[in-house]
Scaffold this active site. Structure first.
Site, PDB file in Angstrom:
ATOM      1  N   HIS A 138       0.848  -1.184   0.000  1.00 58.36           N
ATOM      2  CA  HIS A 138       0.000   0.000   0.000  1.00 58.36           C
ATOM      3  C   HIS A 138       0.883   1.232   0.000  1.00 58.36           C
ATOM      4  CE1 HIS A 138      -4.080  -1.487   0.151  1.00 58.36           C
ATOM      5  NE2 HIS A 138      -3.777  -2.340   1.113  1.00 58.36           N
ATOM      6  N   ASP A 168       0.239   6.694  -4.203  1.00 54.63           N
ATOM      7  CA  ASP A 168      -0.954   6.334  -4.962  1.00 54.63           C
ATOM      8  C   ASP A 168      -1.320   7.405  -5.983  1.00 54.63           C
ATOM      9  OD1 ASP A 168      -1.164   4.036  -3.485  1.00 54.63           O
ATOM     10  OD2 ASP A 168      -3.014   4.585  -2.453  1.00 54.63           O
TER      11      ASP A 168
END
Length: 393
Positions: A138, A168
């Site tokens: 992540h 991200d």
């Protein structure tokens, strides 16, 4: 659709944040984005609270102006539909682990055989090659591997997560959009499509714009509170007497001089450019003492007319009401598909000739199944057949 990208058609197989935020950028600028989702494994963002009329606010924002199909890609009929679509949609965005789309028969080579001009963008944590290509991760993991978390935080408490998803969004979403648009220009010139391998870790590593040069050339590894911009200078946030904070960022001598005059500590001016840890601690301590002596409102009045790069640290609710963001119309009302509207963050892009537009907030799973199939020439009998085969959600 208006916007500079209204000639582009995008098939979006991505979920969560990186891919959807990237295709949001494209959709706001006019691209026709069609999301392909699993009918049995819904995008986790659809489940994030809060919800309005049963639709997650996060989903409604990230997927505005995008049409939605629910296809079971494990069914041959689902693959049949994608193969038909890719003749018409010239860009694919996917975010599965490496090899997943190939196993489904939807990899780049398979779809390129149908549409040679296809631009196919894969967004992954670590990229399509290397020892970590299949490893789960992540945003925090990517930033940590990329060496960015290592100097984000405080010496006395250690590294800390960042407030927004830098790997991200700045890494995956924005770099994917840049690569896609570059590939579109290449295709316009040559007629050739291509495959794009976007690694969020690679992209995060590339963001060490000011620290990488010194680290690579002189071996100056950035450390916690060890650079001018991460708390290693007076460039920092300071607590007021009522528990609020001011951001003080006037690194240039003219700005720092004005700041020191405004807080009635002119003797600090000559010390602002010092790299000595002892001097930096002295300067920051003096600033903290001065700022901490008065409430935020006092400092807002003091700095209202002083041009020295000092601003209050605002909550999101305060930021949306800030006169600068309101003047720039950074919160817009988007039709929710139910006769109402939903407030959402606006696109930051401003075009004089091809303005962005917002058609509707993110829609329900598979809401446009039949519309899209009919556009592609499927008959009512075909749709019944596909539904009975379990290809449609």
């Amino acid at each position: 659709m208006t916007g500079p990208l209204n000639s582009l058609k995008v098939l979006d197989f991505s979920t969560l944040l990186p891919g959807p935020f990237g295709t949001l950028i494209l959709a706001d600028m006019g691209a026709d984005v069609l999301r392909i989702e699993s009918p049995t494994r819904p995008d986790f963002v659809r489940l994030l609270p809060p919800s309005v009329n049963g639709v997650s606010a996060a989903h409604a924002y990230l997927n505005r102006s995008k049409r939605a199909m629910a296809l079971d890609l494990k069914q041959p009929e689902g693959i049949e539909i994608v193969h038909r679509l890719v003749r018409d949609y010239d860009i694919v965005v996917e975010q599965f682990r490496p090899g997943v789309m190939d196993k489904l028969g939807l990899g780049y080579e398979a779809l390129k055989a149908i549409n040679p001009g296809l631009i196919y963008c894969s967004i992954t944590g670590y990229g399509q090659t290397g020892p970590y290509r299949d490893r789960a991760g992540h945003d925090l993991n990517y930033l940590s591997i990329a060496g960015m978390t290592g100097y984000n935080g405080r010496r006395d408490s250690g590294p800390a997560p960042m407030a927004c998803q830098v790997a991200d969004v700045a890494g995956g979403s924005c770099h994917a959009v840049m690569a896609i648009l570059a590939a579109v220009i290449h295709r316009q010139q040559t007629g050739e499509g291509q495959y794009l391998d976007i690694s969020m870790t690679d992209a995060a590593f590339s963001l060490h714009a000011l620290t990488a040069p010194g680290a690579l050339v002189a071996g100056e590894d950035p450390e916690l509170e060890g650079t001018k911009l991460n708390g290693g200078s007076f460039y920092d946030c300071y607590r007021t007497s009522d528990g609020r904070y001011l951001s003080v960022a006037g690194l240039e001598p003219q700005f720092f001089s004005r700041f020191c005059e405004a807080i009635q500590r002119p003797e600090l001016t000559a010390k602002g450019l010092s790299f000595s840890p002892q001097v930096v601690d002295e300067v920051k301590g003096a600033i903290a003492e001065a700022i901490g002596a008065h409430p935020l409102e006092h400092w807002l009045r003091v700095f209202a007319e002083v041009d020295c790069c000092v601003e209050p640290v605002l909550s999101f609710s305060e930021a949306r009401e800030h006169p600068q963001l309101k003047a720039r119309n950074m919160v817009v009302s988007v039709p929710d598909g139910r006769g109402g509207e939903q407030p959402q963050v606006a696109s930051p892009f401003r075009f004089s000739a091809t303005p962005v537009s917002y058609r509707f907030a993110g829609v329900g799973l598979g809401q446009h199944n039949e519309d899209v199939l009919r556009e592609q020439g499927f008959t009512d009998e075909d749709i019944v057949r596909l539904r009975e085969a379990g290809a449609l959600g």
